[in-house]
Design a protein around this motif. Structure first.
Motif, PDB file in Angstrom:
ATOM      1  N   VAL A  61      71.616  22.032 -29.783  1.00 49.59           N
ATOM      2  CA  VAL A  61      71.425  21.993 -30.604  1.00 49.59           C
ATOM      3  C   VAL A  61      70.072  22.313 -30.998  1.00 49.59           C
ATOM      4  CG1 VAL A  61      69.608  19.439 -31.851  1.00 49.59           C
ATOM      5  CG2 VAL A  61      71.586  18.758 -30.683  1.00 49.59           C
ATOM      6  N   VAL A  62      69.936  22.604 -32.055  1.00 44.59           N
ATOM      7  CA  VAL A  62      68.975  24.639 -32.036  1.00 44.59           C
ATOM      8  C   VAL A  62      67.742  23.669 -33.881  1.00 44.59           C
ATOM      9  CG1 VAL A  62      69.127  26.550 -33.495  1.00 44.59           C
ATOM     10  CG2 VAL A  62      70.950  25.918 -31.980  1.00 44.59           C
ATOM     11  N   VAL A  63      67.166  23.604 -33.896  1.00 41.01           N
ATOM     12  CA  VAL A  63      66.083  23.354 -34.996  1.00 41.01           C
ATOM     13  C   VAL A  63      65.036  24.643 -34.678  1.00 41.01           C
ATOM     14  CG1 VAL A  63      63.861  22.014 -34.903  1.00 41.01           C
ATOM     15  CG2 VAL A  63      65.984  21.404 -33.584  1.00 41.01           C
ATOM     16  N   THR A  64      64.738  24.896 -36.300  1.00 38.84           N
ATOM     17  CA  THR A  64      64.155  25.646 -36.606  1.00 38.84           C
ATOM     18  C   THR A  64      62.446  25.795 -36.760  1.00 38.84           C
ATOM     19  OG1 THR A  64      63.911  25.227 -38.691  1.00 38.84           O
ATOM     20  CG2 THR A  64      66.245  26.998 -38.528  1.00 38.84           C
ATOM     21  N   ALA A  65      61.569  26.734 -35.984  1.00 32.56           N
ATOM     22  CA  ALA A  65      60.464  26.630 -35.839  1.00 32.56           C
ATOM     23  C   ALA A  65      60.073  27.582 -35.885  1.00 32.56           C
ATOM     24  CB  ALA A  65      60.829  25.899 -34.083  1.00 32.56           C
ATOM     25  N   GLY A  66      58.278  27.862 -35.811  1.00 34.79           N
ATOM     26  CA  GLY A  66      57.365  28.715 -35.374  1.00 34.79           C
ATOM     27  C   GLY A  66      56.177  28.212 -35.198  1.00 34.79           C
ATOM     28  N   THR A  67      55.562  29.972 -34.856  1.00 38.27           N
ATOM     29  CA  THR A  67      54.828  29.686 -34.007  1.00 38.27           C
ATOM     30  C   THR A  67      52.791  29.423 -34.383  1.00 38.27           C
ATOM     31  OG1 THR A  67      54.552  32.607 -34.275  1.00 38.27           O
ATOM     32  CG2 THR A  67      55.826  31.599 -32.123  1.00 38.27           C
ATOM     33  N   PHE A  68      52.161  29.346 -33.650  1.00 39.44           N
ATOM     34  CA  PHE A  68      50.851  29.197 -34.133  1.00 39.44           C
ATOM     35  C   PHE A  68      50.637  30.451 -35.467  1.00 39.44           C
ATOM     36  CE2 PHE A  68      50.187  32.331 -30.569  1.00 39.44           C
ATOM     37  CZ  PHE A  68      48.746  32.545 -31.495  1.00 39.44           C
ATOM     38  N   ASP A  69      51.185  31.159 -35.163  1.00 42.64           N
ATOM     39  CA  ASP A  69      50.975  32.574 -35.935  1.00 42.64           C
ATOM     40  C   ASP A  69      51.885  33.003 -37.316  1.00 42.64           C
ATOM     41  OD1 ASP A  69      52.705  33.938 -34.464  1.00 42.64           O
ATOM     42  OD2 ASP A  69      51.475  35.848 -33.909  1.00 42.64           O
ATOM     43  N   GLY A  70      53.008  31.692 -37.101  1.00 42.81           N
ATOM     44  CA  GLY A  70      53.722  31.838 -38.069  1.00 42.81           C
ATOM     45  C   GLY A  70      55.024  32.411 -38.289  1.00 42.81           C
ATOM     46  N   ARG A  71      55.407  33.258 -36.958  1.00 44.14           N
ATOM     47  CA  ARG A  71      56.624  33.873 -36.354  1.00 44.14           C
ATOM     48  C   ARG A  71      57.718  32.745 -36.647  1.00 44.14           C
ATOM     49  NH1 ARG A  71      55.450  36.877 -31.558  1.00 44.14           N
ATOM     50  NH2 ARG A  71      54.035  35.580 -30.671  1.00 44.14           N
ATOM     51  N   PRO A  72      58.738  33.225 -36.981  1.00 43.52           N
ATOM     52  CA  PRO A  72      60.001  32.075 -37.061  1.00 43.52           C
ATOM     53  C   PRO A  72      60.730  32.384 -35.126  1.00 43.52           C
ATOM     54  CG  PRO A  72      60.403  34.303 -38.137  1.00 43.52           C
ATOM     55  CD  PRO A  72      59.078  34.322 -37.829  1.00 43.52           C
ATOM     56  N   LEU A  73      60.884  31.262 -34.905  1.00 39.56           N
ATOM     57  CA  LEU A  73      62.067  31.313 -34.534  1.00 39.56           C
ATOM     58  C   LEU A  73      63.432  29.641 -34.047  1.00 39.56           C
ATOM     59  CD1 LEU A  73      61.050  28.915 -31.374  1.00 39.56           C
ATOM     60  CD2 LEU A  73      59.356  30.910 -31.536  1.00 39.56           C
ATOM     61  N   LEU A  74      63.631  30.755 -33.028  1.00 32.68           N
ATOM     62  CA  LEU A  74      64.572  28.675 -33.017  1.00 32.68           C
ATOM     63  C   LEU A  74      64.103  28.222 -31.479  1.00 32.68           C
ATOM     64  CD1 LEU A  74      68.952  30.646 -33.995  1.00 32.68           C
ATOM     65  CD2 LEU A  74      66.530  28.478 -35.708  1.00 32.68           C
ATOM     66  N   LEU A  75      64.387  26.928 -31.927  1.00 30.34           N
ATOM     67  CA  LEU A  75      64.676  26.331 -30.455  1.00 30.34           C
ATOM     68  C   LEU A  75      65.162  25.310 -30.123  1.00 30.34           C
ATOM     69  CD1 LEU A  75      62.219  24.806 -28.516  1.00 30.34           C
ATOM     70  CD2 LEU A  75      61.767  23.138 -30.074  1.00 30.34           C
ATOM     71  N   LYS A  76      65.902  25.348 -29.190  1.00 25.29           N
ATOM     72  CA  LYS A  76      66.965  24.896 -28.428  1.00 25.29           C
ATOM     73  C   LYS A  76      67.323  24.735 -27.310  1.00 25.29           C
ATOM     74  CE  LYS A  76      71.740  27.850 -27.944  1.00 25.29           C
ATOM     75  NZ  LYS A  76      72.728  28.898 -28.662  1.00 25.29           N
ATOM     76  N   ALA A  77      68.033  23.062 -27.187  1.00 29.54           N
ATOM     77  CA  ALA A  77      68.445  21.794 -26.404  1.00 29.54           C
ATOM     78  C   ALA A  77      69.281  22.047 -26.068  1.00 29.54           C
ATOM     79  CB  ALA A  77      67.708  20.938 -27.063  1.00 29.54           C
ATOM     80  N   TRP A  78      69.941  21.536 -25.309  1.00 26.53           N
ATOM     81  CA  TRP A  78      71.494  22.358 -24.008  1.00 26.53           C
ATOM     82  C   TRP A  78      71.301  20.298 -23.484  1.00 26.53           C
ATOM     83  CZ3 TRP A  78      68.747  26.359 -24.417  1.00 26.53           C
ATOM     84  CH2 TRP A  78      69.244  27.440 -24.708  1.00 26.53           C
ATOM     85  N   ALA A  79      72.779  20.213 -23.460  1.00 29.82           N
ATOM     86  CA  ALA A  79      72.874  18.871 -22.318  1.00 29.82           C
ATOM     87  C   ALA A  79      72.847  19.150 -20.894  1.00 29.82           C
ATOM     88  CB  ALA A  79      73.530  17.650 -23.198  1.00 29.82           C
ATOM     89  N   ASP A  80      73.409  19.993 -20.740  1.00 24.96           N
ATOM     90  CA  ASP A  80      73.897  20.849 -19.964  1.00 24.96           C
ATOM     91  C   ASP A  80      72.899  22.067 -19.094  1.00 24.96           C
ATOM     92  OD1 ASP A  80      75.385  21.812 -17.544  1.00 24.96           O
ATOM     93  OD2 ASP A  80      76.836  22.924 -18.534  1.00 24.96           O
ATOM     94  N   PRO A  81      72.219  21.177 -17.437  1.00 23.64           N
ATOM     95  CA  PRO A  81      70.971  21.830 -17.652  1.00 23.64           C
ATOM     96  C   PRO A  81      71.599  23.770 -16.868  1.00 23.64           C
ATOM     97  CG  PRO A  81      71.468  19.741 -15.923  1.00 23.64           C
ATOM     98  CD  PRO A  81      72.075  20.434 -17.761  1.00 23.64           C
ATOM     99  N   THR A  82      73.058  23.548 -16.076  1.00 20.84           N
ATOM    100  CA  THR A  82      73.350  24.559 -16.471  1.00 20.84           C
ATOM    101  C   THR A  82      72.695  25.987 -17.009  1.00 20.84           C
ATOM    102  OG1 THR A  82      74.685  24.223 -14.894  1.00 20.84           O
ATOM    103  CG2 THR A  82      75.260  26.915 -15.406  1.00 20.84           C
ATOM    104  N   ARG A  83      72.854  25.427 -18.508  1.00 18.83           N
ATOM    105  CA  ARG A  83      73.040  26.542 -19.477  1.00 18.83           C
ATOM    106  C   ARG A  83      71.965  26.526 -19.913  1.00 18.83           C
ATOM    107  NH1 ARG A  83      77.085  26.998 -23.638  1.00 18.83           N
ATOM    108  NH2 ARG A  83      79.371  26.134 -22.787  1.00 18.83           N
ATOM    109  N   PHE A  84      70.677  25.981 -19.604  1.00 15.26           N
ATOM    110  CA  PHE A  84      69.517  26.311 -20.384  1.00 15.26           C
ATOM    111  C   PHE A  84      69.182  27.000 -18.657  1.00 15.26           C
ATOM    112  CE2 PHE A  84      65.222  24.431 -17.847  1.00 15.26           C
ATOM    113  CZ  PHE A  84      64.354  24.969 -19.051  1.00 15.26           C
ATOM    114  N   ARG A  85      68.791  26.542 -17.940  1.00 12.95           N
ATOM    115  CA  ARG A  85      68.387  27.608 -16.235  1.00 12.95           C
ATOM    116  C   ARG A  85      68.177  29.067 -16.691  1.00 12.95           C
ATOM    117  NH1 ARG A  85      69.855  23.280 -13.417  1.00 12.95           N
ATOM    118  NH2 ARG A  85      68.576  22.446 -12.979  1.00 12.95           N
TER     119      ARG A  85
END
Length: 107
Positions: free
Chosen positions: A58-82
């Motif tokens: 699952v991917v969410v658009t996000a931004g840093t405290f100084d306004g830089r864009p990034l993607l926040l990504k979550a995996w159900a599989d912990p292996t992919r996370f690591r």
């Protein structure tokens, strides 16, 4: 930092992840909005909206405290996370925010 509530993961994204992981992923999908909000708070990010892409996360658009864009990504599989949380070569100044489980559930 602006607080935003994401709501449920889209039906299309839920369908893709259930197809990929099986019906056991449904409970994790219910927890995704909270996981993303905790990650945003932890890393002082502002949340945008779900970015409907991919078949294993699952991917969410996000931004840093100084306004830089990034993607926040979550995996159900912990292996992919690591594997995803390894530092990027040549970009030590670029944040890589990822979460698959709440901090209390991590080894």
């Amino acid at each position: 930092m602006e607080k935003r509530t994401l709501g449920e993961v889209s039906e299309e994204c839920q369908r893709r992840l259930v197809t990929h992981y099986g019906p056991g992923v449904s409970g994790w999908l219910d927890a995704v909005p909270t996981l993303m909000e905790r990650a945003a708070e932890r890393w002082k990010l502002t949340l945008g909206a779900y970015h409907d892409a991919g078949h294993a996360s699952v991917v969410v658009t996000a931004g840093t405290f100084d306004g830089r864009p990034l993607l926040l990504k979550a995996w159900a599989d912990p292996t992919r996370f690591r594997n995803a949380c390894r530092p990027s070569a040549g970009s030590p100044d670029r944040p890589r925010a990822s979460t698959s489980r709440p901090p209390s559930a991590r080894p």
